[in-house]
Design a protein around this motif. Sequence first.
Motif, short mmCIF file in Angstrom:
data_model
loop_
_atom_site.label_atom_id
_atom_site.label_comp_id
_atom_site.label_asym_id
_atom_site.label_seq_id
_atom_site.Cartn_x
_atom_site.Cartn_y
_atom_site.Cartn_z
N GLY A 23 0.72 -1.25 -0.05
CA GLY A 23 -0.13 0.05 0.09
C GLY A 23 0.92 1.48 -0.03
O GLY A 23 0.31 2.31 0.14
N ALA A 24 2.29 1.34 -0.09
CA ALA A 24 3.05 2.26 -0.03
C ALA A 24 2.96 3.16 -1.27
O ALA A 24 3.54 4.45 -1.44
N GLY A 25 2.26 2.76 -2.30
CA GLY A 25 2.04 3.58 -3.69
C GLY A 25 3.05 3.14 -4.69
O GLY A 25 3.28 3.80 -5.57
N LEU A 133 -0.78 2.85 5.90
CA LEU A 133 -0.73 1.79 4.80
C LEU A 133 -1.95 0.97 5.17
O LEU A 133 -2.51 0.54 4.07
N THR A 134 -2.41 0.66 6.48
CA THR A 134 -3.65 -0.08 6.73
C THR A 134 -4.91 0.49 6.02
O THR A 134 -5.50 -0.06 5.47
N LYS A 139 -9.43 0.69 2.05
CA LYS A 139 -10.06 1.40 1.24
C LYS A 139 -9.86 0.56 -0.17
O LYS A 139 -10.78 0.37 -1.01
N ARG A 140 -8.74 -0.04 -0.60
CA ARG A 140 -8.57 -0.60 -1.98
C ARG A 140 -8.97 -1.88 -1.86
O ARG A 140 -9.60 -2.16 -2.93
N GLY A 141 -9.23 -2.50 -0.63
CA GLY A 141 -9.95 -3.86 -0.84
C GLY A 141 -11.24 -3.61 -0.99
O GLY A 141 -12.31 -4.64 -1.45
N GLU A 142 -12.08 -2.48 -0.83
CA GLU A 142 -13.24 -2.35 -1.34
C GLU A 142 -13.68 -2.52 -2.71
O GLU A 142 -14.88 -2.94 -2.84
N SER A 143 -12.74 -2.27 -3.51
CA SER A 143 -12.78 -2.41 -5.04
C SER A 143 -11.72 -3.27 -5.68
O SER A 143 -12.03 -3.66 -7.02
N SER A 144 -10.84 -3.65 -4.99
CA SER A 144 -9.77 -4.52 -5.62
C SER A 144 -9.92 -6.00 -5.94
O SER A 144 -9.56 -6.47 -7.00
N GLY A 145 -10.55 -6.68 -5.13
CA GLY A 145 -10.99 -7.79 -5.34
C GLY A 145 -9.85 -8.85 -5.09
O GLY A 145 -9.75 -10.08 -5.48
N ASN A 150 -7.46 -7.91 3.14
CA ASN A 150 -8.34 -7.70 4.08
C ASN A 150 -7.43 -7.89 5.48
O ASN A 150 -6.11 -7.93 5.23
N MET A 151 -7.96 -7.26 6.44
CA MET A 151 -7.26 -7.25 7.83
C MET A 151 -6.39 -8.23 8.29
O MET A 151 -5.12 -7.76 8.51
#
Length: 203
Positions: A23-25, A133-134, A139-145, A150-151
């Motif tokens: 998640g660091a971009g 990062l979390t 946020k990405r997990g809502e749409s990334s599939g 996940n946590m």
Amino acid sequence: MSPIETAFDPEEVIVVFVLGGPGAGKGTQCTNIKRDYDFVHLSAGDLLREEQQREGSQFGELIQSYIRDGLIVPMEVTIALLENAMKEIIEKEKKTRFLIDGFPRKMDQATRFESTVVESKFVLYFSCGEEELTKRLLKRGESSGRIDDNMESIQKRFQVFKESSYPVIEALRAKNKVRQIDSEKSIEDVYTEVKRVFDEALL
């Protein structure tokens, strides 16, 4: 001069390792570098995911179980996939600048890659706090599939990053090969720093 033992000549093929917590971009910044500096972006994770989906792959099931558990896939598999991808691009597209994203994840991977494939030019390390990062990953997990956004997987991935990738960064820093970027800033500010690093390195 001793003969070149590696698959590629470091005078001709440039490799920059791109590291940072999940998640660091890294992907976003690699897209910018690719556009402005004519690099090919190879993501070790993407290559593994593609291989996992490829029909008839001898590594598919093995890769899936490692990724699901947040573990590091055996380096022989990852390095073979990277070297093959590089060979194909050099032959077909005649491009010789590579960003290798999410690799090496352990010091033995770095050593093996540099002794058999090609020595890296430097390591681009995006540093970012765990809290930020979390937030980004959930946020990405809502749409990334993606099965690992996940946590539970996120926490495993942080743990793996701290235990394995961080010592790689420190070891390569001791060789003066690490260019560290604070990636908690805006995408634009981060890229300004990235450009400064590449402009100096590619003179």
